[in-house]
Design a protein around this motif. Sequence first.
Motif, short mmCIF file in Angstrom:
data_model
loop_
_atom_site.label_atom_id
_atom_site.label_comp_id
_atom_site.label_asym_id
_atom_site.label_seq_id
_atom_site.Cartn_x
_atom_site.Cartn_y
_atom_site.Cartn_z
N SER A 271 0.84 -1.19 0.00
CA SER A 271 0.00 0.00 0.00
C SER A 271 0.87 1.24 0.00
N ILE A 272 0.29 2.34 -0.46
CA ILE A 272 0.94 3.65 -0.47
C ILE A 272 -0.03 4.62 0.20
N GLY A 273 0.47 5.40 1.14
CA GLY A 273 -0.39 6.31 1.87
C GLY A 273 -1.09 7.31 0.98
N ALA A 274 -2.25 7.76 1.44
CA ALA A 274 -3.03 8.72 0.66
C ALA A 274 -2.71 10.16 1.01
N VAL A 275 -2.01 10.38 2.14
CA VAL A 275 -1.73 11.73 2.61
C VAL A 275 -0.26 11.85 2.97
N LEU A 276 0.39 12.94 2.56
CA LEU A 276 1.78 13.18 2.91
C LEU A 276 1.88 13.78 4.31
N ILE A 287 5.58 -2.29 2.66
CA ILE A 287 6.00 -3.50 1.96
C ILE A 287 5.63 -4.70 2.82
N ALA A 288 4.84 -5.62 2.27
CA ALA A 288 4.46 -6.83 2.99
C ALA A 288 5.58 -7.86 2.85
N VAL A 289 6.07 -8.34 3.98
CA VAL A 289 7.21 -9.27 4.00
C VAL A 289 6.85 -10.49 4.84
N ASP A 290 7.12 -11.68 4.31
CA ASP A 290 6.95 -12.91 5.10
C ASP A 290 8.01 -12.95 6.19
N ASN A 291 7.57 -13.35 7.39
CA ASN A 291 8.47 -13.33 8.54
C ASN A 291 8.23 -14.57 9.40
N ALA A 292 8.28 -15.74 8.74
CA ALA A 292 7.95 -16.98 9.43
C ALA A 292 8.88 -17.27 10.60
N ASP A 293 10.15 -16.88 10.50
CA ASP A 293 11.09 -17.15 11.59
C ASP A 293 11.15 -16.01 12.61
N HIS A 294 10.30 -15.01 12.42
CA HIS A 294 10.21 -13.87 13.36
C HIS A 294 11.55 -13.16 13.52
N ALA A 295 12.35 -13.16 12.47
CA ALA A 295 13.63 -12.43 12.53
C ALA A 295 13.40 -10.93 12.58
N LEU A 296 12.38 -10.46 11.87
CA LEU A 296 12.05 -9.05 11.88
C LEU A 296 11.17 -8.74 13.08
N LYS A 297 11.59 -7.77 13.87
CA LYS A 297 10.85 -7.37 15.06
C LYS A 297 10.24 -5.99 14.83
N PRO A 298 9.01 -5.78 15.29
CA PRO A 298 8.43 -4.44 15.18
C PRO A 298 9.34 -3.38 15.80
N ASN A 299 9.42 -2.23 15.11
CA ASN A 299 10.22 -1.07 15.50
C ASN A 299 11.69 -1.19 15.13
N MET A 300 12.09 -2.27 14.43
CA MET A 300 13.45 -2.34 13.91
C MET A 300 13.67 -1.27 12.84
N TYR A 301 14.89 -0.71 12.79
CA TYR A 301 15.26 0.19 11.71
C TYR A 301 15.64 -0.65 10.49
N ALA A 302 15.24 -0.22 9.31
CA ALA A 302 15.49 -0.98 8.08
C ALA A 302 15.78 -0.04 6.92
N ARG A 303 16.29 -0.62 5.83
CA ARG A 303 16.43 0.06 4.55
C ARG A 303 15.58 -0.70 3.54
#
Length: 376
Positions: A271-276, A287-303
């Motif tokens: 999805s892309i936001g409707a408001v800036l 970006i929807a990402v599969d995370n079956a092994d739970h390696a990605l944690k909410p609030n992690m910094y990413a590129r």
Amino acid sequence: MSTYFSCPRAAACTLAIALAFLLGGCSRGEQTTLPTPALVHRGSRIVVPANSPLRQRLRVAPVMLHQAPHALDFPATVEADPAHMANVLPALTGRVVALKVDLGDHVERGQLLAVIDSSDLAQAYADVDKARDALNLAKKTLDRARGVEQAGGAAVKDLEVAQSSHMQAQAEYRRARARLAALGGNADAKADSRPMDVRAPITGTITALSIAPGMFVNDPTASLMTIANIDKVWVTAQVSENDLGLVARGQAASASVPAYPGRLFRGTVASIGAVLDPDTGHDKLRIAVDNADHALKPNMYARASVAVPQPAQVFVPQSALLMNNDSTTVFVEVAPWVFERRTVELSYDEGHDARVLKGLKAADRVVVTGGVLLND
């Protein structure tokens, strides 16, 4: 006096004759050879002669024409998908008598989370008991009225009243049971085992917890805990207004996090936001990402990296590019070992290769190694 001046003339003549013989001998012996030039300029073209040492140091290759997406990078953070999150709210107020989970625990849907002793729930049980008793009495009254009516000893209106009372008692009993079920109670539970069980509405991980045993819960709108299913997560990127026209839903994307160097988590733009954001002028791209092994944690910094489709373009190695004043140039082979400098206009750099917008075509051959040796 004449003899004194004739001696130098004779010596000069002798020296001249000897030099003539020496030069004559050299001309009849080995011929002197000039070294082969490394390159020869012929107008705007540069020729590398056959015996030039540059031929061993130059490498010429055809340019590549292919279609490849361009990757746009954005700063991002990992977030749980709101569609797979649940705030657990108490159905009623009361005192927490047992807490069955801890922060970070994985729970299954329907699993017992906490037990609350609630007077309001006790009242709901009492309502069910009264409604059940009233229904039983109404049924007995109806049965008795039917029996009397069949024996001819009762008026029809008395039977109708009994039937109406029975129907109303049934409706009240159903209502009381439905309210009790909505509060998490069980109408068939024993009278001495009627606490309020708080159960998991979804499968996931406890990401927030705000209660403890013995605590009194007095706000039914305040969350007891939060459960998030992070089997799939969102990588939320901040996209500048200038780049919004390049991204779209469904594009391939990937993400990386400092915790796992070299690992790419692949997904698609969901999805892309409707408001800036009025303060930053950026929009949120998820970006929807599969995370079956739970390696990605909410609030992690990413590129985040989004693959933007591009038309077929000419690619050349970075090693072929040369700076000439304020322009970028390459040496193009216009004939075998004949080169011409050509100015090119570049698009995006893609690792070891560069996209060329103008100046080259698919059939061209360029110097990819040693081009600096052809510079003036």
